[in-house]
Design a protein around this motif. Structure first.
Motif, PDB file in Angstrom:
ATOM      1  N   LYS A 139      -5.166   3.892   6.156  1.00  0.00           N
ATOM      2  CA  LYS A 139      -4.183   4.501   5.245  1.00  0.00           C
ATOM      3  C   LYS A 139      -2.801   3.865   5.428  1.00  0.00           C
ATOM      4  O   LYS A 139      -1.785   4.551   5.586  1.00  0.00           O
ATOM      5  CB  LYS A 139      -4.123   6.016   5.448  1.00  0.00           C
ATOM      6  N   SER A 152      -6.828   0.003   3.746  1.00  0.00           N
ATOM      7  CA  SER A 152      -7.187   1.353   3.289  1.00  0.00           C
ATOM      8  C   SER A 152      -7.805   2.174   4.411  1.00  0.00           C
ATOM      9  O   SER A 152      -7.619   3.399   4.478  1.00  0.00           O
ATOM     10  CB  SER A 152      -8.161   1.272   2.108  1.00  0.00           C
ATOM     11  N   MET A 187       0.828  -1.202   0.000  1.00  0.00           N
ATOM     12  CA  MET A 187       0.000   0.000   0.000  1.00  0.00           C
ATOM     13  C   MET A 187       0.865   1.255   0.000  1.00  0.00           C
ATOM     14  O   MET A 187       1.916   1.295   0.646  1.00  0.00           O
ATOM     15  CB  MET A 187      -0.905   0.033   1.247  1.00  0.00           C
ATOM     16  N   ASN A 188       0.407   2.261  -0.714  1.00  0.00           N
ATOM     17  CA  ASN A 188       1.032   3.575  -0.699  1.00  0.00           C
ATOM     18  C   ASN A 188       0.079   4.547  -0.024  1.00  0.00           C
ATOM     19  O   ASN A 188      -0.826   5.094  -0.650  1.00  0.00           O
ATOM     20  CB  ASN A 188       1.349   4.033  -2.124  1.00  0.00           C
ATOM     21  N   ASN A 189       0.241   4.700   1.289  1.00  0.00           N
ATOM     22  CA  ASN A 189      -0.626   5.586   2.075  1.00  0.00           C
ATOM     23  C   ASN A 189      -2.107   5.304   1.821  1.00  0.00           C
ATOM     24  O   ASN A 189      -2.909   6.208   1.583  1.00  0.00           O
ATOM     25  CB  ASN A 189      -0.300   7.051   1.785  1.00  0.00           C
ATOM     26  N   ASP A 223       6.218   6.232  -5.745  1.00  0.00           N
ATOM     27  CA  ASP A 223       5.070   5.429  -6.168  1.00  0.00           C
ATOM     28  C   ASP A 223       5.552   4.362  -7.144  1.00  0.00           C
ATOM     29  O   ASP A 223       6.670   4.435  -7.665  1.00  0.00           O
ATOM     30  CB  ASP A 223       4.005   6.297  -6.824  1.00  0.00           C
ATOM     31  N   GLU A 281      -3.410   3.452  -0.632  1.00  0.00           N
ATOM     32  CA  GLU A 281      -3.736   3.110  -2.014  1.00  0.00           C
ATOM     33  C   GLU A 281      -3.036   1.809  -2.397  1.00  0.00           C
ATOM     34  O   GLU A 281      -1.831   1.655  -2.178  1.00  0.00           O
ATOM     35  CB  GLU A 281      -3.300   4.239  -2.959  1.00  0.00           C
ATOM     36  N   THR A 282      -3.795   0.886  -2.985  1.00  0.00           N
ATOM     37  CA  THR A 282      -3.257  -0.436  -3.313  1.00  0.00           C
ATOM     38  C   THR A 282      -2.284  -0.372  -4.483  1.00  0.00           C
ATOM     39  O   THR A 282      -2.590   0.230  -5.519  1.00  0.00           O
ATOM     40  CB  THR A 282      -4.396  -1.399  -3.673  1.00  0.00           C
ATOM     41  N   ARG A 283      -1.124  -1.034  -4.307  1.00  0.00           N
ATOM     42  CA  ARG A 283      -0.141  -1.074  -5.378  1.00  0.00           C
ATOM     43  C   ARG A 283       0.245  -2.504  -5.784  1.00  0.00           C
ATOM     44  O   ARG A 283       0.798  -2.704  -6.858  1.00  0.00           O
ATOM     45  CB  ARG A 283       1.116  -0.284  -4.978  1.00  0.00           C
ATOM     46  N   HIS A 323       0.739   2.096   5.019  1.00  0.00           N
ATOM     47  CA  HIS A 323       1.859   2.340   4.096  1.00  0.00           C
ATOM     48  C   HIS A 323       2.901   1.247   4.297  1.00  0.00           C
ATOM     49  O   HIS A 323       3.428   1.067   5.394  1.00  0.00           O
ATOM     50  CB  HIS A 323       2.489   3.710   4.369  1.00  0.00           C
TER      51      HIS A 323
END
Length: 387
Positions: A261, A258, A214-216, A314, A218-220, A263
Motif C-alpha cells: 500500500k 500495491s 501511488m495513492n495508498n 487524489d 492505488e496506481t495514479r 504512498h
C-alpha cells in the motif's frame, strides 16, 4: 535562512544540491507553484535557479538528523508551505519524524518508515518481490564466507554482492573470479557485515526503470524508461535513457508497490532480456530518482502530480506520455566516457550513439546558472571538506 520571505508558498523542498531536486523544482515551478528550496550548502544546484521563490540552508541529514529536522521545522513555520516534499534520501529521516512534522499542518506525501525501508533495503526488497511472484536473480543473504563460495559453485560466475543499504553503484561489487582471499578482502575493505548484504547471480539484460505514483496502494501514474548508457561501466546511475513501454515490467512494479500500500513516488529497476522476455527485479528506490527529468519532459510530471495528490487527496491517473524521448545527464555522460577511455573494460554502450538527444537533465537554456553552480560544487567537494 533568507530574510526575504515570499508569501503564499505552495511547497517546500529539501536536500536540493543535485539534479534530482533541480528537476523536481522545475516540474513544480513551471506549473505556477511557488517553491521554497532548501539545501545543505550555498552551492546546491537549484539554489541559483530562477524558479526558486525563496531559499534556505539546512543541516546535512547524514551528519545530524536532529539538527536537520529542527531546520525543516523552522522552515515550515517560517514559510508556511502547503506541502513539504523531501527530494532524496533524507526521506528516511523525514519519515522517522513524520508525526512531529505533520503537527505543523503541512502535508507530506510519503510512506511510513517501515514501508520505505522494506523497499529500499536490498536484504528485504528481494524477499518482498519474491512474495509477490516477481522474478529475482538467484539470491542469498550469506552468514559466512563458506555460503558465498558454495553459492558461486552452484550458480557460476560472475555474481554481484550488494550492501543492503546502498545508493547508485555504491556498495555494489561484481565478483568475476573464485579467489577466496580477494572476496575476503572485498568484504573487509568495504566493511560488509554478514546478514546485511546479499549475493546474487549475474543476469544478462537491458536495464529498465518503472516509475510510479501511488495513492495508498492505488496506481495514479506510470512511466517506463530504458537505459542506454550508465555512468559506471559495470553499473550505476544512467547517463542516457529513452522513454518507452513495457507492460510486463509495469505490472510487476505496480504489484510490488500495491502489496505494501505504498504512498508517494518510487522507481523500480529491472533487468529485461529482450530476446527471451525474461525479467528480474533488481531494486526499488522509494523516492525521486536520477532520471526524473526524462519523465517530466515526456509528459508525466511526477512532482506536480505528487503535490496535487497531497493537496487534493487524489489525482486523475496519468499513463500517456511521449515515447522515444531521449534525455542525457550531460556531465555524468562526459565523465563516463572519460572513464571508458581510460579503462581496460570495453563496452559498446560507451561508443557514441546515434540517438538524437532531446534534453539534458542538468542543463536548460532557460536557466543555465544551476549547471555551472553544480560543476563548481563538485570541484569544491573534491578539494574542500564541506561543513
Amino acid at each position: 535562512m533568507n530574510t526575504n520571505v515570499t508569501k503564499n508558498i505552495d511547497i517546500l523542498l529539501s536536500n536540493g544540491w543535485d539534479r534530482i531536486a533541480y528537476n523536481v523544482l522545475r516540474g513544480l515551478a513551471k506549473n505556477g507553484l511557488k517553491v521554497v528550496f532548501g539545501a545543505d550548502n550555498y552551492l546546491g544546484m537549484g539554489y541559483y535557479s530562477k524558479y526558486a521563490s525563496s531559499k534556505f540552508i539546512h543541516h546535512n541529514y547524514k551528519k545530524s538528523e536532529k539538527l536537520f529536522i529542527s531546520d525543516i521545522l523552522n522552515a515550515i513555520n517560517k514559510f508556511k508551505p502547503k506541502v513539504y516534499i523531501p527530494t532524496g534520501e533524507e526521506i528516511f529521516s523525514v519519515s522517522r519524524n513524520l508525526e512531529e512534522l505533520k503537527r505543523t499542518g503541512v502535508k507530506i506525501p510519503i510512506s511510513d518508515i517501515h514501508t520505505l525501508e522494506s523497499l529500499n533495503n536490498k536484504v528485504y526488497s528481494f524477499k518482498l518481490a519474491q512474495s509477490t511472484n516477481i522474478p529475482t536473480p538467484e539470491t542469498i543473504i550469506p552468514n559466512d564466507l563458506n555460503e558465498i563460495i558454495e553459492f558461486i559453485k552452484e550458480n557460476d560466475l560472475p555474481v554481484i554482492i550488494k550492501r543492503g543499504w546502498s545508493r547508485s553503484a555504491q556498495g555494489v561489487f561484481k565478483v568475476e573470479n573464485l579467489n577466496i582471499s580477494q572476496i575476503q578482502s572485498l568484504i573487509k575493505k568495504n566493511h560488509l557485515e554478514f546478514g546485511k548484504f546479499i549475493v546474487q547471480k549475474f543476469v544478462n539484460g537491458e536495464t529498465y526503470g518503472i516509475s510510479v505514483l501511488m495513492n495508498n496502494g492505488e496506481t495514479r501514474a506510470v512511466f517506463t524508461h530504458k537505459r542506454l548508457r550508465e555512468k559506471i561501466i559495470t553499473g550505476g546511475p544512467s547517463t542516457l535513457r529513452i522513454s518507452t513501454r513495457n507492460s510486463k515490467l509495469e505490472n510487476f512494479a505496480i504489484n510490488l508497490l500495491s502489496s505494501v500500500k505504498f504512498h508517494g513516488v518510487a522507481m523500480i529497476e529491472f533487468k529485461f532480456n529482450e530476446k527471451t522476455g525474461d525479467a528480474w527485479f533488481i531494486e526499488c528506490n522509494p523516492r525521486f530518482w536520477g532520471s526524473v527529468g526524462l519523465a517530466i519532459n515526456a509528459g508525466v510530471n511526477f512532482p506536480y502530480l505528487l503535490y496535487k495528490l497531497a493537496v487534493d487527496g487524489d489525482v486523475e491517473p496519468v499513463t500517456d506520455y511521449k515515447e522515444g524521448l531521449v534525455v542525457e545527464w550531460w556531465l555524468g555522460d562526459k565523465l563516463a566516457r572519460l572513464k571508458y577511455l581510460s579503462s581496460s573494460i570495453r563496452n559498446n554502450n560507451y561508443i557514441p550513439s546515434s540517438f538524437k538527444i532531446n534534453y539534458f537533465d542538468d542543463y536548460y537554456d532557460d536557466d543555465p546558472i544551476p549547471f555551472f553552480a553544480w560543476i563548481f560544487l563538485l570541484l569544491r567537494r573534491k578539494f574542500i571538506k564541506l561543513r
